[in-house]
Design an enzyme around this catalytic site. Structure first.
Site, PDB file in Angstrom:
ATOM      1  N   LEU A 208       0.859  -1.183   0.000  1.00  0.00           N
ATOM      2  CA  LEU A 208       0.000   0.000   0.000  1.00  0.00           C
ATOM      3  C   LEU A 208       0.898   1.237   0.000  1.00  0.00           C
ATOM      4  O   LEU A 208       1.134   1.857   1.032  1.00  0.00           O
ATOM      5  CB  LEU A 208      -0.903  -0.001   1.232  1.00  0.00           C
ATOM      6  CG  LEU A 208      -2.244  -0.710   1.095  1.00  0.00           C
ATOM      7  CD1 LEU A 208      -3.119  -0.418   2.293  1.00  0.00           C
ATOM      8  CD2 LEU A 208      -2.969  -0.311  -0.188  1.00  0.00           C
ATOM      9  N   HIS A 209       1.385   1.592  -1.199  1.00  0.00           N
ATOM     10  CA  HIS A 209       2.371   2.673  -1.309  1.00  0.00           C
ATOM     11  C   HIS A 209       1.854   3.993  -0.744  1.00  0.00           C
ATOM     12  O   HIS A 209       2.411   4.568   0.183  1.00  0.00           O
ATOM     13  CB  HIS A 209       2.734   2.909  -2.781  1.00  0.00           C
ATOM     14  CG  HIS A 209       3.209   1.700  -3.509  1.00  0.00           C
ATOM     15  ND1 HIS A 209       4.479   1.193  -3.354  1.00  0.00           N
ATOM     16  CD2 HIS A 209       2.600   0.890  -4.413  1.00  0.00           C
ATOM     17  CE1 HIS A 209       4.633   0.136  -4.132  1.00  0.00           C
ATOM     18  NE2 HIS A 209       3.503  -0.063  -4.788  1.00  0.00           N
ATOM     19  N   ASP A 210       0.805   4.517  -1.374  1.00  0.00           N
ATOM     20  CA  ASP A 210       0.410   5.908  -1.128  1.00  0.00           C
ATOM     21  C   ASP A 210      -0.135   6.190   0.280  1.00  0.00           C
ATOM     22  O   ASP A 210       0.071   7.305   0.795  1.00  0.00           O
ATOM     23  CB  ASP A 210      -0.615   6.364  -2.177  1.00  0.00           C
ATOM     24  CG  ASP A 210      -0.001   6.418  -3.570  1.00  0.00           C
ATOM     25  OD1 ASP A 210       1.238   6.431  -3.678  1.00  0.00           O
ATOM     26  OD2 ASP A 210      -0.775   6.436  -4.550  1.00  0.00           O
TER      27      ASP A 210
END
Ligand SMILES: [Ca+2]
Length: 311
Positions: free
Chosen positions: A240-242
């Site tokens: 879950l990068h952002d």
């Protein structure tokens, strides 16, 4: 007083979770959301941003469309990761809320000029085209930015869209160079840390167990997103990068990093878009970023789950 933020985004399932995390958190006041071309073309990112606001029950949020292509090169997209719509997974209705009139770049400029200096934080979650264009068009605003907290780049993980570059920076390296040299306080959340923010099965089950439309939609998004990363990296779940960007604003103690110099490679065809991060301090280049290196993943997911449940 709540931290006032502008989210610049190319949703994107992980962008969606980052936005929902912000909207579920009273510590953050979202002044507006600016869409940029990235994961998918602009028409879709501007649509998806509004779908997410409506999912959160926040049709009052101002959403603006911005730049539809990088400064100097054709757009590269990532449907192979995010699906044709950019938000594959849940079935979300087309939004009723309108796109705001005016260009996202002008909204960014006008907001930074209207608000007291040092009070507005920019949260770029996609290619840096909108932010760079605003800084080019209005050179006075960089000094008025409180901080820029962005997802992009990599040092230890090197790259995901090419062997040397992370997607957001690779899509528009010239824009990234402008932003990294703008002089505004900068926090960089690279792949090095987002690849530790994996939606494992128990974490996905926790989203679903919220039992609300938001919890279910997020679980369906991460289910979709996961397929790609499982095949590519053999990892336990999708990164879950952002959401790490909004989570950093909510609780920076979940993260550790170093204040270092980071430059953007814009010339070499082989390593274009690389974030050349002086993690080991081997140059005398002046630090321009807090470059995050590690996180408390369990703490991160506990925070996200708790905040999504408020929506
Ligand atoms: Ca994004």
């Amino acid at each position: 007083m709540a931290e006032r933020i502008i989210i610049d985004t190319d949703p994107g399932q992980d962008d969606a979770v980052a936005i929902l995390l912000a909207l579920g958190s009273p510590e953050l006041e979202v002044l507006g959301i600016t869409a940029v071309a990235g994961n998918v073309p602009l028409a879709l990112t501007a649509l998806n941003a509004r779908k997410i606001c409506e999912l959160a029950g926040r049709p009052d949020i101002k959403v603006f469309a911005g730049c539809d292509r990088p400064l100097r090169q054709p757009l590269v997209t990532a449907e192979h990761v995010h699906g044709k719509t950019g938000l594959d997974g849940p079935s979300l209705p087309d939004p009723q809320m309108p796109l705001q009139p005016g260009h996202a770049v002008d909204f960014i400029i006008d907001t930074l000029r209207a608000e007291p200096p040092g009070t507005v934080t920019l949260c770029p979650l996609g290619p840096l085209t909108n932010i760079a264009t605003a800084f080019e068009k209005a050179p006075d605003i960089a000094a008025r930015v409180k901080q820029i907290v962005l997802m992009g780049g990599a040092y230890f993980e090197v790259g995901n869209i090419t062997p040397a570059a992370e997607f957001n920076i690779y899509v528009d390296p010239e824009a990234a160079e402008i932003v990294f040299r703008a002089g505004a306080p900068l926090v960089v959340i690279p792949l090095d840390v987002t690849h530790k923010a994996l939606v494992t099965k128990p974490r996905n089950d926790a989203f679903r167990a919220i039992g609300t439309p938001v919890g279910t939609a997020v679980a369906e998004m991460t289910d979709f997103f996961e397929r790609f990363d499982r095949e590519k990296y053999g990892s336990d779940g999708a990164p879950l990068h952002d959401p790490c960007v909004t989570a950093w604003l909510l609780n920076p103690a979940l993260f550790t990093g170093r204040r270092i110099n980071v430059e953007i490679e814009v010339h070499s065809p082989l390593t274009r878009g690389m974030t050349v991060a002086d993690w080991w301090g081997v140059t005398d280049r002046v630090p321009n970023a807090l470059f995050i290196g590690d996180l408390d993943a369990d703490g991160l997911f506990a925070l996200i789950t708790e905040r999504l449940a408020r929506l």
